[in-house]
Design a protein around this motif. Structure first.
Motif, mmCIF file in Angstrom:
data_model
loop_
_atom_site.group_PDB
_atom_site.id
_atom_site.type_symbol
_atom_site.label_atom_id
_atom_site.label_comp_id
_atom_site.label_asym_id
_atom_site.label_seq_id
_atom_site.Cartn_x
_atom_site.Cartn_y
_atom_site.Cartn_z
ATOM 1 N N GLU A 84 27.154 13.377 16.156
ATOM 2 C CA GLU A 84 27.635 14.334 17.160
ATOM 3 C C GLU A 84 28.516 13.656 18.201
ATOM 4 O O GLU A 84 28.285 12.506 18.587
ATOM 5 N N MET A 85 29.526 14.404 18.651
ATOM 6 C CA MET A 85 30.416 13.915 19.700
ATOM 7 C C MET A 85 29.787 14.160 21.067
ATOM 8 O O MET A 85 29.038 15.126 21.253
ATOM 9 N N ILE A 86 30.091 13.295 22.015
ATOM 10 C CA ILE A 86 29.606 13.462 23.380
ATOM 11 C C ILE A 86 30.256 14.716 23.975
ATOM 12 O O ILE A 86 31.476 14.872 23.922
ATOM 13 N N PRO A 87 29.464 15.631 24.568
ATOM 14 C CA PRO A 87 29.997 16.917 25.038
ATOM 15 C C PRO A 87 30.608 16.892 26.440
ATOM 16 O O PRO A 87 30.761 17.932 27.071
ATOM 17 N N VAL A 88 30.933 15.700 26.937
ATOM 18 C CA VAL A 88 31.574 15.573 28.247
ATOM 19 C C VAL A 88 32.934 14.928 28.051
ATOM 20 O O VAL A 88 33.036 13.873 27.413
ATOM 21 N N ALA A 89 33.982 15.559 28.581
ATOM 22 C CA ALA A 89 35.343 15.048 28.455
ATOM 23 C C ALA A 89 35.805 14.437 29.775
ATOM 24 O O ALA A 89 35.172 14.635 30.821
ATOM 25 N N ALA A 90 36.919 13.731 29.719
ATOM 26 C CA ALA A 90 37.464 13.094 30.932
ATOM 27 C C ALA A 90 37.786 14.132 31.998
ATOM 28 O O ALA A 90 37.599 13.877 33.201
ATOM 29 N N ASN A 91 38.240 15.313 31.570
ATOM 30 C CA ASN A 91 38.576 16.356 32.551
ATOM 31 C C ASN A 91 37.336 16.851 33.290
ATOM 32 O O ASN A 91 37.423 17.284 34.440
ATOM 33 N N ASP A 92 36.157 16.787 32.636
ATOM 34 C CA ASP A 92 34.914 17.189 33.307
ATOM 35 C C ASP A 92 34.590 16.240 34.462
ATOM 36 O O ASP A 92 34.198 16.675 35.549
#
Length: 268
Positions: A84-92
């Motif tokens: 699974e991919m981490i569900p937090v992005a740089a924009n968050d």
């Protein structure tokens, strides 16, 4: 380590994410500008600001921790799956930093501009105290076991609860005053766009990975958008449908007062 399968979906993910960042970030400025122009914060609920600062601070702790900490990312994959991919992005993370800063600036305006008889309620102080005391207690519970994912999930829960609560004082104030004067509708329209783009971003990751884990793996982000969109529609209803005439009447009275000829004083 999970990776993107579709380059176009990855581009769309980044695009929707940064549109959400811009919309949510810019949404803070109409209220700040309105306060500056009026040199007044009358009509802006102070409980909303205090709860909002707690909410965004908690969300920043969650986003930054999960985005930067390899230890917490490992605990996340162990719980939800190594693919699974981490569900937090740089924009968050960028949004959270900006939100804390702009909310603090708006609170500073409360101290320097006219505020009438408005003040922070005891209920707000109690709720905020409970939130931070709970966070501190959970931190000490976490220390022996190093269950950091659980700890930051507590902060995620706090931000969801604060999101659900923070809008209520402003909704009630608008209802009680039968007016939205002093409350920026521009903030709400941009907030709505950000919430919709947030869902679009999460959907791109789900479609690419063929999994909806990111929606419940970061349930705070999912509920944040849902609650924001719901209250945005409520504020729009108040502004455009329920209380527009009241706002216009208030403006008309001010205009009439400014343009009315002064009465000559009588000599005694």
């Amino acid at each position: 380590m999970a990776s993107w399968k579709s380059h176009p979906l990855e581009i769309a993910y980044d695009l929707f994410g940064w549109i959400a960042f811009l919309s949510w970030s810019i949404s803070f400025y109409p209220q700040v500008i309105l306060n500056y122009r009026r040199k007044s914060v009358v009509g802006l609920n102070f409980d909303f600001l205090v709860l909002n600062l707690t909410k965004h601070s908690s969300y920043l702790i969650y986003n930054a921790s999960l985005f930067f900490s390899h230890v917490i990312q490992g605990q996340y994959r162990k719980k939800f799956g190594h693919g699974e991919m981490i569900p937090v992005a740089a924009n968050d993370v960028a949004f959270s930093i900006h939100a804390v800063l702009l909310t603090a600036i708006t609170l500073f305006q409360v101290f320097i501009y006219e505020r009438g008889d408005q003040k922070i309620s005891k209920t707000c102080i109690a709720l905020t105290s409970v939130a931070w005391v709970s966070a501190v207690v959970c931190f000490f519970i976490t220390l022996p076991h190093h269950s950091w994912l659980w700890l930051i999930s507590v902060f995620n829960v706090i931000q969801v609860v604060m999101t659900a609560i923070k809008y209520v004082p402003q909704v009630y104030m608008n209802f009680k005053r039968k007016s939205t004067q002093g409350w920026s509708i521009g903030n709400i329209l941009l907030d709505l766009l950000g919430g919709l783009m947030n869902y679009a971003q999460m959907s791109m990751q789900s479609i690419d990975q063929g999994s909806w884990v990111n929606f419940y793996g970061n349930i705070g982000k999912t509920l944040l958008s849902l609650l924001s969109i719901s209250f945005d529609f409520l504020f729009m209803c108040q502004h455009y449908l329920l209380y527009p005439s009241k706002k216009e009447n208030v403006s008309s009275k001010i205009d009439l007062a400014d343009t009315a000829p002064s009465q000559p004083s009588e000599n005694v």
